[in-house]
Design a protein around this motif. Sequence first.
Motif, short mmCIF file in Angstrom:
data_model
loop_
_atom_site.label_atom_id
_atom_site.label_comp_id
_atom_site.label_asym_id
_atom_site.label_seq_id
_atom_site.Cartn_x
_atom_site.Cartn_y
_atom_site.Cartn_z
N GLU A 201 0.85 -1.18 0.00
CA GLU A 201 0.00 0.00 0.00
C GLU A 201 0.89 1.24 0.00
OE1 GLU A 201 -3.62 2.06 2.62
OE2 GLU A 201 -2.48 0.37 3.41
N ARG A 202 0.61 2.14 -0.93
CA ARG A 202 1.38 3.39 -0.99
C ARG A 202 0.76 4.40 -0.03
NH1 ARG A 202 1.49 7.97 -4.60
NH2 ARG A 202 -0.02 6.99 -6.00
N GLU A 203 1.56 4.82 0.94
CA GLU A 203 1.11 5.81 1.91
C GLU A 203 1.90 7.10 1.72
OE1 GLU A 203 1.55 3.89 5.69
OE2 GLU A 203 -0.29 2.71 5.42
N ASP A 204 1.54 8.10 2.48
CA ASP A 204 2.17 9.42 2.31
C ASP A 204 3.68 9.37 2.56
OD1 ASP A 204 -0.36 10.39 1.77
OD2 ASP A 204 -0.70 11.05 3.85
N ASP A 205 4.11 8.50 3.46
CA ASP A 205 5.52 8.46 3.83
C ASP A 205 6.26 7.25 3.24
OD1 ASP A 205 4.14 6.62 5.27
OD2 ASP A 205 5.06 7.11 7.21
N GLY A 206 5.68 6.60 2.25
CA GLY A 206 6.36 5.48 1.62
C GLY A 206 5.42 4.32 1.35
N VAL A 207 6.00 3.15 1.03
CA VAL A 207 5.21 1.97 0.68
C VAL A 207 5.31 0.94 1.80
CG1 VAL A 207 4.94 0.06 -0.96
CG2 VAL A 207 5.56 2.35 -1.79
N GLN A 208 4.17 0.51 2.30
CA GLN A 208 4.11 -0.57 3.27
C GLN A 208 3.96 -1.88 2.49
OE1 GLN A 208 4.45 -0.37 6.50
NE2 GLN A 208 3.67 1.57 7.26
N GLU A 209 4.60 -2.95 2.93
CA GLU A 209 4.44 -4.23 2.24
C GLU A 209 4.63 -5.40 3.21
OE1 GLU A 209 8.46 -5.28 0.01
OE2 GLU A 209 7.78 -3.25 -0.52
N GLN A 210 3.98 -6.50 2.87
CA GLN A 210 4.05 -7.71 3.68
C GLN A 210 3.78 -8.91 2.79
OE1 GLN A 210 4.76 -8.31 7.12
NE2 GLN A 210 4.83 -10.38 6.26
N ARG A 211 4.64 -9.92 2.88
CA ARG A 211 4.44 -11.16 2.13
C ARG A 211 3.45 -12.04 2.92
NH1 ARG A 211 5.91 -12.35 -3.13
NH2 ARG A 211 7.84 -11.19 -2.81
N VAL A 212 2.42 -12.55 2.22
CA VAL A 212 1.34 -13.31 2.86
C VAL A 212 1.00 -14.53 2.00
CG1 VAL A 212 -1.07 -13.23 3.64
CG2 VAL A 212 0.35 -11.17 3.78
N VAL A 213 0.89 -15.71 2.61
CA VAL A 213 0.51 -16.89 1.83
C VAL A 213 -0.94 -16.75 1.38
CG1 VAL A 213 2.16 -18.43 2.97
CG2 VAL A 213 -0.16 -18.19 3.90
N GLU A 232 2.18 -3.25 11.22
CA GLU A 232 3.13 -3.70 12.22
C GLU A 232 2.69 -5.01 12.88
OE1 GLU A 232 2.04 -0.64 11.86
OE2 GLU A 232 3.89 0.34 11.19
N GLU A 233 1.39 -5.17 13.07
CA GLU A 233 0.89 -6.40 13.68
C GLU A 233 1.12 -7.61 12.78
OE1 GLU A 233 -2.90 -5.97 16.17
OE2 GLU A 233 -2.98 -4.20 14.88
#
Length: 248
Positions: A201-213, A232-233
Amino acid sequence: MRRLVPLTVLLLALSACGADHPAGTSASDPTPVTATPSATGELPPGCEPPPDAAEGDSWICVRTGDGGPDAEAANRERLAAQARESPGWSDEDAQRADEERLRQVAEQDDALVASGALPADRGPLLVRTDFSDQGRWDALLTTVDTPTAEGFRPSLSTIEQQRWNGASVSDVAAAAPPHVLVVVADATTFATPALPLLVAEREDDGVQEQRVVARALASVVDDLSTHTKDWEEFAAGADADGVFRGSP
């Protein structure tokens, strides 16, 4: 572009009075509802009259519903049933409406491909960036579209176009509108039996990412979309390899 499962509710009023060729919507899997103002002048949520509607007119609101293997046939049957119940409509009118809807979707998709942008109004997106194995892609779609034990499925709009072949998550995130969840099916996804997708997800302060099965995707998309949990969770719940495989 094809729909995997429904995402946002997209409504378009179709005139049922004085219209020889009713227009369609840009959403797939429509559930038509006849809309007529109540005595108080109220309409179903999200259903507005067409610009040329006259007093006393009825019209058709088409919104997304649940998909499935027989979704296309069910869509046509619902449209035909609605046509039979609506004055001035025939089965042929319903068929034309359905074909027009699909044509408009194709036009919108072509325009998006030409612009290099991803849609902002279709909810979370599943973007295919690796086209080396059609069988693995089909297996992924089946896994994602299979309800969890709790009956959940992720609501995703599928982007399957060669323009994104080989694109990095940065490329995809940059093309997506801010705060739109993007699920990337890349080479890493198809190299592992569990099909670990990259959610970003592109947010104002950068891109958040998480690898998920793939089998845990529904809960992640739902929790992030509703802000039930934050990035974070999920990162804290990931295994040592950085892949989230579901809550214990």
